[in-house]
Design an enzyme around this catalytic site. Sequence first.
Site, PDB file in Angstrom:
ATOM      1  N   SER A 162      -9.591  -1.257   7.189  1.00 18.91           N
ATOM      2  CA  SER A 162      -9.032  -1.012   5.857  1.00 18.91           C
ATOM      3  C   SER A 162      -8.379  -2.200   5.175  1.00 18.91           C
ATOM      4  CB  SER A 162      -8.026   0.130   5.914  1.00 18.91           C
ATOM      5  OG  SER A 162      -8.723   1.341   5.853  1.00 18.91           O
ATOM      6  N   SER A 200      -9.550   1.345   3.268  1.00 16.57           N
ATOM      7  CA  SER A 200      -8.738   2.176   2.404  1.00 16.57           C
ATOM      8  C   SER A 200      -7.686   1.425   1.592  1.00 16.57           C
ATOM      9  CB  SER A 200      -8.032   3.250   3.240  1.00 16.57           C
ATOM     10  OG  SER A 200      -7.134   2.651   4.157  1.00 16.57           O
ATOM     11  N   LYS A 241       0.865  -1.183   0.000  1.00 12.52           N
ATOM     12  CA  LYS A 241       0.000   0.000   0.000  1.00 12.52           C
ATOM     13  C   LYS A 241       0.900   1.232   0.000  1.00 12.52           C
ATOM     14  CE  LYS A 241      -3.869   1.677   2.945  1.00 12.52           C
ATOM     15  NZ  LYS A 241      -4.642   1.348   4.180  1.00 12.52           N
TER      16      LYS A 241
HETATM   17  N1  GLN Z   1     -12.983   3.126   6.811  1.00 14.10           N
HETATM   18  C1  GLN Z   1     -12.342   3.438   8.062  1.00 14.10           C
HETATM   19  C2  GLN Z   1     -12.075   4.909   8.146  1.00 14.10           C
HETATM   20  O1  GLN Z   1     -12.328   5.584   7.181  1.00 14.10           O
HETATM   21  C3  GLN Z   1     -11.085   2.630   8.230  1.00 14.10           C
HETATM   22  C4  GLN Z   1      -9.879   3.251   7.639  1.00 14.10           C
HETATM   23  C5  GLN Z   1      -8.642   2.445   7.913  1.00 14.10           C
HETATM   24  O2  GLN Z   1      -8.690   1.379   8.507  1.00 14.10           O
HETATM   25  N2  GLN Z   1      -7.517   3.012   7.528  1.00 14.10           N
HETATM   26  O3  GLN Z   1     -11.629   5.400   9.155  1.00 14.10           O
END
Ligand code: GLN
Length: 454
Positions: A163, A139, A64
């Site tokens: 994410s 994400s 990532k």
């Molecule tokens: N969707 C969650 C958020 O927007 C998780 C994001 C993540 O785990 N980086 O905070």
Amino acid sequence: MSVISDYIGVSAVQNVKNAIEAAKRSEGFNALLSLSEERALERAAKVDAGEISGRLAGVPFVAKDNFLTLGGTTTAASDFLRGFASPLQATAVERLEAEGAICIGKSNLDAFAHGGSTENSAFGPTKNAVDDTKVAGGSSGGSAVVTALGIVPFAIGTDTGGSIRQPASFNGVVGVKPTYGTVSRYGVVAMASSTDTIGCFATNAADAELVMDIMAGKDANDMTTLPDFFAPEQPATLKIGVIKEAMTDDVDAEVRASVQAYVDGLKAAGHTVEDVSLPMLKYALAIYYIVVPAEISSNLARYDGIRYGNRADATDLTGVYGKSRDAGFMAENKRRIMIGSYVLSSGFFDAYYLQAQKARTLLIGEFDKLFERYDTLVTPVAPTPAFAIGENATDPVKMYLADVMTVPASLAGLPAISVPANPTAAGLPVGVQLIGPRRSDARLLALAKSQEVA
Ligand code: GLN
């Protein structure tokens, strides 16, 4: 999809070439932000010459784009870090490379990992591997998609509130969010330091376990790291609890049916399965969206246009800060900085941040109580399968609701994995979430392995 063993004992140069070609063929998915072809081929040649060896010798992977890597850029999918070349490499990447793995490129994400669809990227959204009209999830959407497309047998990501698990479920691959502290966060762009974890995507649980085992362990650069990827003895049959608050009518019927079928498989394998209650589940999102923005507002304060990233033109210092931050952050980043600054401000700290931390302690207490009687808890990974690109993009609250199943384990620091279950009638992947007590990561993967169809 591909498995790690296919890449071992064959030409590493060929492995890398194949992966890069596959990546180029799949450009339409927008899963990758950059490829480091030259460095990857150089390392592959060393593997073939016997100069680099290890458990992942010659196996290509993708990181990532919030992992600092040598060679190429680390952008966190933001304009702030567009073109940023890191002088150092994340511990997780170092450990994979020390075992001979080869990073071929960096994957797309929601900028600074804020989001659940990979639509908040400054480089445009990533498309779902199974249906390109749908989101990849986020994400870590890019890492999930490159694994599901078989470009690489595994990819790494970060999971702060879902994410890894949610995009894994949206694309039909295994996703691991380990116990907090399992893998060093050194060299990873910080989001919320009390829930940030490093994990991986793979096509089966055994491959995921190997990758986690390699990345895990103490690191002098991250004081929160645990000694190893602990593998507790696995009893033959487990007591499994299905969290009933996660199986209500608010959850898509096909998702529930798919989780139920997985649970039926667990029963058929001899495990005891009961419905259990986690009443604090209904507060988890509210807690998360106070605590996490608070930590984000503090972690993102370092981006000032001076020490890191791109600087906007201005004539005085305040102007440099303000204009750089305005140009570098996306709307969702700014929203979280504002919420975080608000809940930490002197007049509101007690009412919001402190209350949220107290509620978080209650949530952790409820999990602890359940784990006195159950080995593993089960929920869907997300309330719906992958949604359409654009569907939730203009409504942040709707987007946040997609995180309702994944944030509880994050707030409690628990290991949780996403495993593929039966797809929907339209063929969209669905994931089941297995949650365990702290340090039971390997046990969760063993359970997932036992349920995989060969
Ligand atoms: N969707 C969650 C958020 O927007 C998780 C994001 C993540 O785990 N980086 O905070």
